[in-house]
Design a protein around this motif. Structure first.
Motif, PDB file in Angstrom:
ATOM      1  N   THR A   3     128.279  74.383  55.479  1.00 60.36           N
ATOM      2  CA  THR A   3     127.153  74.794  56.312  1.00 60.36           C
ATOM      3  C   THR A   3     125.969  73.850  56.150  1.00 60.36           C
ATOM      4  N   ARG A   4     126.121  72.863  55.262  1.00 64.82           N
ATOM      5  CA  ARG A   4     125.043  71.906  55.023  1.00 64.82           C
ATOM      6  C   ARG A   4     125.646  70.623  54.465  1.00 64.82           C
ATOM      7  N   ASN A   5     124.881  69.556  54.501  1.00 62.65           N
ATOM      8  CA  ASN A   5     125.308  68.289  53.920  1.00 62.65           C
ATOM      9  C   ASN A   5     124.905  68.278  52.453  1.00 62.65           C
ATOM     10  N   TYR A  63     128.919  65.657  57.934  1.00 60.52           N
ATOM     11  CA  TYR A  63     129.659  66.022  56.742  1.00 60.52           C
ATOM     12  C   TYR A  63     130.428  64.811  56.215  1.00 60.52           C
ATOM     13  N   ARG A 109     127.119  67.461  62.708  1.00 64.49           N
ATOM     14  CA  ARG A 109     126.669  67.543  61.325  1.00 64.49           C
ATOM     15  C   ARG A 109     127.325  66.406  60.546  1.00 64.49           C
ATOM     16  N   GLN A 146     123.233  79.227  52.323  1.00 62.62           N
ATOM     17  CA  GLN A 146     123.646  77.863  52.015  1.00 62.62           C
ATOM     18  C   GLN A 146     125.074  77.790  51.472  1.00 62.62           C
TER      19      GLN A 146
END
Length: 669
Positions: free
Chosen positions: A550-552, A663, A661, A565
């Protein structure tokens, strides 16, 4: 003395003036009498029937009676939305001497009405003349009796019994069947904007309209036809008697039967505990949806009489979004559950499934894309089993994003389905054309560095739980492009799905390769082995784990104690392995434990219910001499994991963003 006499100086003139006045007055009188006679004849002879009808209408009123709403049942005839008796108290504005005083007296008997005083006054003033307006529903017997005892002191107040919508399973079906609520001004406006005449039933204060889910989509079928009571009224419009012969009974709405199974649906909600997410179960043979759950849920019964403001605000503000249907409206990156799509795109392009690619722990294309382990030499079946990033990143770069997107759409992603209900989010299946139409900072080029992440189910790609279930059903079936079906029948008429028997445009042998890999996922050494064992003897489940960032992470730590997160955890599965009948998809939103540890045990528990309810499979288990036991490896509570408390930190809405995103890797399974 002479006699008095009248002297006419001009006899003819005086006599003529008198005759003219006599003639005019007489003529006018005759004309008036004639007009009056004609009018009386018209009223008493020609229009006698018309005025007799008007007089009768002044004496008798026809008051609408809302029809009983049609029931909603599961595939086995279990009522999941029905009607129940409800005591209520009503107010007729035109029969009250003083509305404020009446509400003051009523507030002493029913104290909670004081909290809704302004709403009650607004509803009463907006109601048609002499129309009873519900003030409170679901009175207890004590409250009902108390109102009747003091009825003489409450002019314009009455208590009666009606039918109220009732959802016996509470939140288990809340998102899929929806709920009913009061008719609003927007509903009236919407009907008029369609150029239709507004039914009088919508103006009845006690009528409820479908607001979401099946209740909304099939509202006209469930609504029925209103009836009416013909009552005799006095000069003030108050009811003095009822004309039974002139009354018309209401026609109940049609019963709607869904493909859902109440037992499977309930179990699917139970396994989430305090976690957020969704679960869909499908029959891979015909597309029937046996369960479609979004967690956490809410109690739709509260909407029938009106949700208290504090409760609704709590629902709306809660970061896990209980009011959002995550099964069809919430979209997430599919993670490694998408890898078979990349594999199928490569097979279609001519790739050999026995070709071996060596995983050294990372894939390099301008920068380093990490794998969660060093897998060594892998063929396609082993790569699915071990969820090797390097293998599928390599294939993705070789076939390109357009080929992957085409297969993804054919397998059920990037589209909505004809379920009979709306509010579906199609998600996003990106390709080069999409990038041209959605440039990043003015740049519409698809860069090679986007493809590796796309190949392992990350990047701009988003899907929902229903699409994952359809995709799994098509993989398991191997030949048919299974279409999901939710509405089984309406009013006894069977409902079919368009294109329900369409063939998949792929060689079944290619799909067999993918299934072999998924079979190994739940075998010894597979990423889902530990928590996917059904404990049903020879009846086994195949699947694919997935974990979506859901995040880098960058150079920071993967783990976080902040709920929003944490990674999303996914698991797709079908069973039995040798003759697939049921497919399941599970998404645990911000579960943070990996698809094999968060999604797999939940899918297993739901699948067990589906299999054990199937008479043929249960007979197969019994004939094999296997006694049903607890799942091997761990107790259910341990397998599902301890529920994690909700974080107080702010979180975004449950639908993942659809933008790209950056990733760099996929989390370990």
């Amino acid at each position: 003395m002479s006699e008095p006499s009248i002297f006419f100086s001009d006899v003819n003139e005086r006599q003529g003036s008198f005759l003219r006045r006599t003639f005019v007055v007489g003529g006018l009188t005759a004309l008036g009498v004639t007009a009056l006679t004609v009018r009386l004849a018209q009223l008493q002879v020609v229009q006698a029937q018309e005025y007799a009808t008007l007089a009768s209408q002044n004496q008798f009123n026809f008051r609408l009676v809302p029809p009983p709403r049609g029931r909603i049942l599961d595939r086995n005839g279990v009522v999941i939305a029905g009607n129940r008796p409800s005591f209520r108290v009503l107010i007729v504005r035109d029969e009250t001497k003083d509305l404020d005083q009446t509400l003051d007296l009523l507030g002493r008997l029913l104290p909670d009405t004081m909290d809704r005083r302004r709403t009650i006054i607004r509803d009463v003033n907006a109601a048609p003349r002499f129309a009873p307006v519900p003030v409170k529903s679901d009175l207890t017997w004590e409250e009902f009796a108390k109102v009747n005892i003091y009825a003489n002191e409450l002019p314009g107040v009455m208590a009666d019994m009606n039918e109220a919508r009732f959802y016996p399973y509470g939140g288990a079906f809340a998102h899929v069947i929806g709920y009913v609520a009061k008719v609003s001004d927007r509903d009236i406006t919407a009907v008029r904007e369609r150029g239709e005449e507004v039914p009088q039933l919508l103006f009845n204060p006690g009528f409820r309209i479908g607001r979401s889910g099946v209740e909304k989509a099939l509202d006209e079928d469930l609504r029925g036809v209103e009836g009416g009571n013909r009552v005799e009224v006095d000069a003030r419009g108050r009811v003095v008697a009822e004309d039974v012969g002139g009354s018309r009974p209401a026609t109940p709405g049609k019963d709607v039967v869904l493909t859902l199974d109440a037992d499977i649906q309930n179990r699917a909600l139970e396994v989430f505990g305090e976690e957020a997410g969704s679960c869909v179960v499908m029959d891979v043979r015909n597309g029937d949806i046996l369960a479609m759950v979004s967690a956490p849920s809410f109690d739709p019964n509260l909407f029938v009489s009106g949700v208290p403001g504090p409760i609704y605000r709590a629902w709306a503000d809660y970061e896990r979004r209980p009011l959002t249907d995550k099964a069809i409206n919430g979209v997430f990156a599919p993670g490694s559950t998408f890898k078979p799509v990349t594999g199928l795109a490569a097979l279609i392009a001519g790739a050999n499934p026995d070709r071996r690619i060596t995983c050294t722990g990372a894939f390099y294309l301008g920068r380093r894309f990490a794998c969660h382990a060093t897998h060594g030499s892998q063929d396609m079946r082993d790569a699915i089993k071990n969820s090797c990033n390097v293998y599928f990143m390599t294939l993705a770069v070789e076939v390109g994003p357009d080929a992957i997107a085409q297969v993804a759409r054919t397998m059920g992603f990037g589209q909505t389905f004809d379920l009979g209900v709306g509010n579906q989010n199609a998600g996003l299946v990106p390709d080069r054309d999409w990038r041209r139409r959605n440039p990043v900072r003015g740049d519409g080029k698809w860069y090679p560095g986007e493809t590796p992440s796309y190949g392992i189910g990350q990047g701009a790609l988003t899907v929902n739980a229903l699409q994952l279930a359809v995709y799994t059903s098509r993989l398991a079936n191997g030949r048919k492009a299974i279409q999901p079906r939710l509405i089984k029948s309406i009013g006894g008429e069977e409902q079919t799905v368009p294109d329900g028997d369409r063939d998949l445009p792929y060689d079944p042998a290619m799909l067999a390769v993918l299934r072999e890999g998924m079979n190994r996922v739940t075998d010894v050494g597979g990423t889902g082995f530990r928590n996917s064992q059904l404990g049903l003897g020879a009846v086994r489940m195949a699947g694919k784990t997935g974990t979506a960032q859901t995040r880098n992470y960058g150079s920071g730590a993967r783990k976080s104690n902040v709920w929003s997160q944490k990674d999303h955890n996914l698991f797709i599965a079908y069973a039995p392995i040798d003759n697939p009948r049921y497919a399941v998809s599970v998404i645990v939103q911000h579960g943070g434990m990996g698809g094999g540890t968060a999604g797999a045990p939940r899918a297993r528990e739901v699948m067990r219910v589906a299999l054990l309810k199937d008479p043929e499979i249960r007979q197969r288990i019994e004939q094999s001499g296997f006694a049903e036991t607890e799942d091997p490896g761990s107790h259910e509570a341990n397998a599902l994991g301890a529920s994690q408390p909700a974080s107080a930190a702010p979180a975004p809405a449950p639908t993942a963003t659809t933008g790209p995103r950056p990733y760099l890797s996929e989390p370990p399974q």
